[in-house]
Design a protein around this motif. Sequence first.
Motif, short mmCIF file in Angstrom:
data_model
loop_
_atom_site.label_atom_id
_atom_site.label_comp_id
_atom_site.label_asym_id
_atom_site.label_seq_id
_atom_site.Cartn_x
_atom_site.Cartn_y
_atom_site.Cartn_z
N UNK A 186 0.90 -1.18 0.17
CA UNK A 186 -0.12 -0.17 -0.01
C UNK A 186 0.92 1.30 0.04
N UNK A 187 0.45 2.22 -0.83
CA UNK A 187 1.48 3.42 -0.94
C UNK A 187 0.55 4.72 -1.06
N UNK A 188 0.71 5.76 -0.38
CA UNK A 188 0.14 7.09 -0.38
C UNK A 188 0.16 7.44 -1.91
N UNK A 189 -0.79 7.82 -2.50
CA UNK A 189 -1.06 8.64 -3.79
C UNK A 189 -1.58 9.93 -3.58
N UNK A 190 -0.67 10.82 -4.28
CA UNK A 190 -1.07 12.28 -3.90
C UNK A 190 -2.50 12.68 -4.51
N UNK A 191 -3.28 13.22 -3.53
CA UNK A 191 -4.76 13.62 -3.88
C UNK A 191 -5.64 12.39 -4.27
N UNK A 192 -5.17 11.25 -3.66
CA UNK A 192 -6.20 10.18 -3.73
C UNK A 192 -6.44 9.55 -2.48
N UNK A 193 -7.67 9.37 -2.29
CA UNK A 193 -8.16 8.58 -1.10
C UNK A 193 -7.95 9.52 0.21
N UNK A 194 -7.87 10.73 0.04
CA UNK A 194 -7.88 11.57 1.12
C UNK A 194 -6.47 11.21 2.08
N UNK A 195 -5.36 10.80 1.21
CA UNK A 195 -4.23 10.46 1.86
C UNK A 195 -3.95 9.12 2.51
N UNK A 196 -5.14 8.31 2.39
CA UNK A 196 -4.87 6.77 2.95
C UNK A 196 -4.00 6.15 1.94
N UNK A 197 -2.98 5.24 2.26
CA UNK A 197 -2.33 4.59 1.27
C UNK A 197 -3.16 3.64 0.42
N UNK A 198 -2.85 3.52 -0.67
CA UNK A 198 -3.80 2.98 -1.80
C UNK A 198 -3.22 1.48 -2.01
N UNK A 199 -3.94 0.51 -2.09
CA UNK A 199 -3.59 -0.78 -2.30
C UNK A 199 -2.90 -0.84 -3.82
N UNK A 200 -1.64 -1.26 -3.82
CA UNK A 200 -0.86 -1.60 -5.26
C UNK A 200 -1.21 -3.11 -5.48
N UNK A 201 -1.72 -3.20 -6.64
CA UNK A 201 -2.18 -4.39 -7.03
C UNK A 201 -1.63 -4.74 -8.52
#
Length: 270
Positions: A186-201
């Motif tokens: 999981x990685x934080x993506x700028x401007x995505x999901x309010x800063x919550x780390x986004x699953x990398x799949x």
Amino acid sequence: MIRLFLSVDMVGSTEFKARFAAQGNQGWLEIFRAFFSNFPLMLAGQVGFEFIDDECTPSIDVWKAMGDEIIFAAEPQSPDEAVSILRALLRAMALYEAKYFDRLPLRLKGTAWIAAFGEQNIELDIAELAAGDGASHIDFIGPDVDLGFRLSKFSRPSSLVVSLDLLEQLLDAGNVGTLAFHLVGREELKGVMFGRPYPVIWASDADCGFDFLPWEVEACPLMAAAMASGPTDSQRLRDTIDDMRHYLRKMHGVDRAPLGFGSPDARDPR
């Protein structure tokens, strides 16, 4: 309208070009010219092969070229069609590397995501960039489009990193078993999901798996995780999607509807 975006980017290109430049040599130009000319043709061939038994073959159009990256756009009519397009892309990447990069320190990596066009994402006809024959130049703008460019940072050779919206559709496809999915972190993506780390799949061809090189695995924790854990089961992937949707609703009061093919625009807050 739902569009599927596919990005194919060269890995190792900056260092490769710098090596030639240091010698005052422009020998790299033909290699890159060939990529922009030949890869779209190879992808079209693999798409044709994938849909050889179907009445219609989906159109995969070049949207734009950025640096050492080609971005395609398509309009799948079903999850099954989207799965087949991704399989064709993975196969084209592998074939292109084998034919053109066998003795070069270059590889290809991919990103796949979807965006719904309506209120949240829009199409722009830019007259100033139109072709001389009168053909229009369409650009795509919006947060769902931006997501793919954020996510591409975590793509790696021999695989496709896929967005959650796209993954949700792929999991409902009848031919989903032809792809394997790997939750690698999981990685934080700028401007995505309010800063919550986004699953990398990552997605790979279920029959072929990844074609990582030993030194790539040694240097990349995400690759090492993919090799160590193997494919992620579908229930865990669905739970991951549900978790992110629950987070948006609970913490930010946002209901994120599934972005299905043929569905109306579902807004994705940032």
